[in-house]
Design a protein around this motif. Structure first.
Motif, PDB file in Angstrom:
ATOM      1  N   GLU A  23       4.114  46.966 -38.800  1.00  0.00           N
ATOM      2  CA  GLU A  23       3.594  46.641 -37.470  1.00  0.00           C
ATOM      3  C   GLU A  23       2.467  45.610 -37.550  1.00  0.00           C
ATOM      4  O   GLU A  23       2.309  44.782 -36.665  1.00  0.00           O
ATOM      5  N   SER A  24       1.703  45.625 -38.665  1.00  0.00           N
ATOM      6  CA  SER A  24       0.652  44.614 -38.848  1.00  0.00           C
ATOM      7  C   SER A  24       1.248  43.225 -39.062  1.00  0.00           C
ATOM      8  O   SER A  24       0.574  42.217 -38.874  1.00  0.00           O
ATOM      9  N   GLN A  25       2.532  43.183 -39.441  1.00  0.00           N
ATOM     10  CA  GLN A  25       3.229  41.904 -39.670  1.00  0.00           C
ATOM     11  C   GLN A  25       4.106  41.515 -38.464  1.00  0.00           C
ATOM     12  O   GLN A  25       4.912  40.593 -38.559  1.00  0.00           O
ATOM     13  N   GLY A  26       3.968  42.251 -37.360  1.00  0.00           N
ATOM     14  CA  GLY A  26       4.698  41.886 -36.144  1.00  0.00           C
ATOM     15  C   GLY A  26       6.068  42.528 -35.986  1.00  0.00           C
ATOM     16  O   GLY A  26       6.801  42.203 -35.043  1.00  0.00           O
ATOM     17  N   PHE A  27       6.431  43.450 -36.880  1.00  0.00           N
ATOM     18  CA  PHE A  27       7.716  44.151 -36.750  1.00  0.00           C
ATOM     19  C   PHE A  27       7.569  45.333 -35.787  1.00  0.00           C
ATOM     20  O   PHE A  27       6.499  45.923 -35.678  1.00  0.00           O
ATOM     21  N   GLU A  28       8.670  45.666 -35.106  1.00  0.00           N
ATOM     22  CA  GLU A  28       8.744  46.945 -34.392  1.00  0.00           C
ATOM     23  C   GLU A  28       9.398  47.934 -35.338  1.00  0.00           C
ATOM     24  O   GLU A  28      10.246  47.549 -36.153  1.00  0.00           O
ATOM     25  N   THR A  29       9.034  49.214 -35.232  1.00  0.00           N
ATOM     26  CA  THR A  29       9.603  50.197 -36.160  1.00  0.00           C
ATOM     27  C   THR A  29      10.187  51.391 -35.415  1.00  0.00           C
ATOM     28  O   THR A  29       9.740  51.740 -34.315  1.00  0.00           O
TER      29      THR A  29
END
Length: 199
Positions: A23-29
């Motif tokens: 999430e810190s890298q812009g991904f949704e999880t």
């Protein structure tokens, strides 16, 4: 474009650390405690990051089940020290990558980026091949015979001899094949033939 990642691990601490990193890298999880939970969820993510050893179904068996369901999402497996043989077998079985724990965050991010890019490429190839298949299905039997021989590298005269027709007729069939397949060059046609496994 938002990239969505499924995380599968029976250890909540591991799930949390991966989720925070991604999430810190812009991904949704989307997080799942085991393989069954992932398999029950809608296939709305771009990549799956999964532990190999989990209670119930392990990561390798989960991946096989995904393949059986024609789920083309790339799978990256996280492995403990003793799981390397299992992980190598997983690669042979279609896993995109395996990463040893404790993993380097940059290595995991790079693997996910590569997996998603490769999946996009594969989707484009599949769509292109499906178009070629439609075009191939529109050919007459004689045009298919001509295409198969062209793809195998035979010249017009050789094709004429093999099919028992005149070189002029071969030329007509060849023109129709090139037009119907939307092939600009013979090299294009050969690539199509290989993809369609008619070569």
């Amino acid at each position: 474009m938002t990239r969505r990642i499924s995380i599968v691990d029976d250890d909540p601490a591991v799930i949390d650390s991966i989720r925070l990193l991604l999430e810190s890298q812009g991904f949704e999880t989307q997080c799942h405690a085991d393989a069954a939970a992932l398999l029950a969820a809608p296939a709305g993510t771009d990549c799956i990051v999964s532990d190999v050893r989990m209670p119930g179904m392990n990561g390798v068996d989960m991946m096989r089940e995904l393949h059986a369901r024609k789920d083309a999402r790339p799978v990256i497996l996280l492995t403990g020290h003793g799981d390397i043989e299992m992980a190598v077998n997983a690669i042979k079985g279609g896993a995109f990558d395996f990463i040893e724990k404790p993993f380097d965050p940059a290595r995991l991010i790079a693997a996910i980026d590569s997996a998603i890019n490769k999946a996009v490429e594969n989707k484009v190839i599949q769509e292109e091949t499906a178009q070629w298949k439609e075009r191939y299905d529109s050919l007459t039997d004689r045009q298919r015979e001509t295409m198969a021989l062209l793809v195998q590298g035979f010249a017009n005269k050789e094709i004429a001899t093999r099919l028992g027709i005149s070189p002029r007729t071969v030329e007509i069939h060849r023109t129709w094949v090139m037009n119907k397949m939307a092939a600009r060059t013979l090299a294009d046609l050969v690539r199509m033939g290989i993809a369609l496994e008619i070569a």
